[in-house]
Scaffold this motif. Structure first.
Motif, PDB file in Angstrom:
ATOM      1  N   HIS A  93      38.984 -19.652  41.954  1.00 58.72           N
ATOM      2  CA  HIS A  93      38.065 -19.544  43.083  1.00 58.72           C
ATOM      3  C   HIS A  93      38.091 -20.856  43.850  1.00 58.72           C
ATOM      4  CE1 HIS A  93      34.064 -19.363  45.090  1.00 58.72           C
ATOM      5  NE2 HIS A  93      34.475 -18.124  45.294  1.00 58.72           N
ATOM      6  N   TYR A  98      39.551 -21.759  36.310  1.00 58.79           N
ATOM      7  CA  TYR A  98      38.523 -21.753  35.264  1.00 58.79           C
ATOM      8  C   TYR A  98      39.051 -21.033  34.029  1.00 58.79           C
ATOM      9  CZ  TYR A  98      35.359 -22.806  39.127  1.00 58.79           C
ATOM     10  OH  TYR A  98      34.745 -23.375  40.205  1.00 58.79           O
ATOM     11  N   LEU A 106      33.612 -24.083  28.596  1.00 58.52           N
ATOM     12  CA  LEU A 106      34.046 -23.498  29.858  1.00 58.52           C
ATOM     13  C   LEU A 106      34.483 -24.645  30.754  1.00 58.52           C
ATOM     14  CD1 LEU A 106      34.257 -21.185  31.954  1.00 58.52           C
ATOM     15  CD2 LEU A 106      31.836 -21.571  32.453  1.00 58.52           C
ATOM     16  N   GLY A 108      36.752 -26.115  34.322  1.00 58.04           N
ATOM     17  CA  GLY A 108      37.287 -25.843  35.650  1.00 58.04           C
ATOM     18  C   GLY A 108      38.112 -27.029  36.106  1.00 58.04           C
ATOM     19  N   ILE A 141      36.390 -14.514  30.104  1.00 63.23           N
ATOM     20  CA  ILE A 141      35.796 -15.100  31.292  1.00 63.23           C
ATOM     21  C   ILE A 141      35.889 -14.059  32.398  1.00 63.23           C
ATOM     22  CG2 ILE A 141      37.935 -16.179  32.087  1.00 63.23           C
ATOM     23  CD1 ILE A 141      36.222 -18.535  33.098  1.00 63.23           C
ATOM     24  N   LEU A 143      34.808 -13.370  36.768  1.00 63.22           N
ATOM     25  CA  LEU A 143      34.429 -13.980  38.034  1.00 63.22           C
ATOM     26  C   LEU A 143      33.915 -12.889  38.957  1.00 63.22           C
ATOM     27  CD1 LEU A 143      34.424 -16.364  40.114  1.00 63.22           C
ATOM     28  CD2 LEU A 143      36.752 -15.649  40.697  1.00 63.22           C
ATOM     29  N   LEU A 153      30.665 -17.285  37.584  1.00 66.32           N
ATOM     30  CA  LEU A 153      31.487 -17.153  36.384  1.00 66.32           C
ATOM     31  C   LEU A 153      30.651 -16.542  35.269  1.00 66.32           C
ATOM     32  CD1 LEU A 153      32.952 -20.739  36.488  1.00 66.32           C
ATOM     33  CD2 LEU A 153      34.239 -18.640  36.913  1.00 66.32           C
ATOM     34  N   THR A 166      30.287 -21.304  40.406  1.00 61.19           N
ATOM     35  CA  THR A 166      31.535 -22.052  40.530  1.00 61.19           C
ATOM     36  C   THR A 166      31.227 -23.395  41.187  1.00 61.19           C
ATOM     37  OG1 THR A 166      31.990 -20.955  42.629  1.00 61.19           O
ATOM     38  CG2 THR A 166      32.990 -19.989  40.659  1.00 61.19           C
TER      39      THR A 166
END
Length: 168
Positions: A93, A98, A106, A108, A141, A143, A153, A166
């Motif tokens: 994104h 991610y 988690l 990114g 995961i 989105l 997320l 995000t």
């Protein structure tokens, strides 16, 4: 172009490496040997973590995350960060990749620089449930993108699902 990696078992026809092929002809566009990524000749990257987005191939090994230029195979960036066999597939994104990782977090990463922009711990990790320790995030995961472009997320463990905005 089709991108693939080979973990390099000894009797396989292709050695360890990352490869790009013309999907129409099957001809090699480029090949990258593990030494391009790490001087460790036994580099084993996680083939299920290989992903492509906006001219960048991203994948994890046991100890590092890599961003590779999809046109040339050149390493754009290399950052410490574990995805490992427990890692989730990537979701993307606004220029950020991610994934959950083998360490239950988690993460990114900025696709262009590899900068770690998100490093979130599962809120219930380590707590007790029916005498069992609750783990971090599992290899899932999701989105969701709102009509206004805002990204949400979703990451989970075996008891709970959590939502995170995000970073961009």
């Amino acid at each position: 172009v089709i991108y693939c990696g080979n973990n390099g078992y000894p009797n396989e026809p292709k050695p360890l490496g990352l490869y790009a092929y013309n999907w129409k002809t099957g001809e090699a566009v480029w090949e990258q040997k593990p030494s391009a990524f790490d001087p460790n000749p036994n580099l084993i990257f996680d083939a299920h973590s290989l992903a492509y987005h906006n001219q960048t191939i991203i994948f994890g090994s046991v100890s590092f995350m890599y961003g590779v230029d999809a046109n040339s195979g050149a390493v754009k960036w290399k950052k410490e960060g574990i995805i490992g066999n427990s890692g989730s597939p990537f979701v993307f994104h606004n220029g950020v990749a991610y994934a959950t990782s083998g360490d239950g977090l988690l993460h990114g990463w900025d696709l262009e620089t590899g900068e770690l922009l998100l490093n979130a711990k599962c809120p219930s990790e380590g707590k007790s449930h029916n005498g069992r320790r609750i783990p971090g995030f599992w290899a899932d995961i999701g989105l969701h993108v709102e009509p206004n472009g805002k990204g949400i997320l979703i990451a989970r463990n075996y008891l709970y699902a959590y939502a995170f905005e995000t970073v961009r």
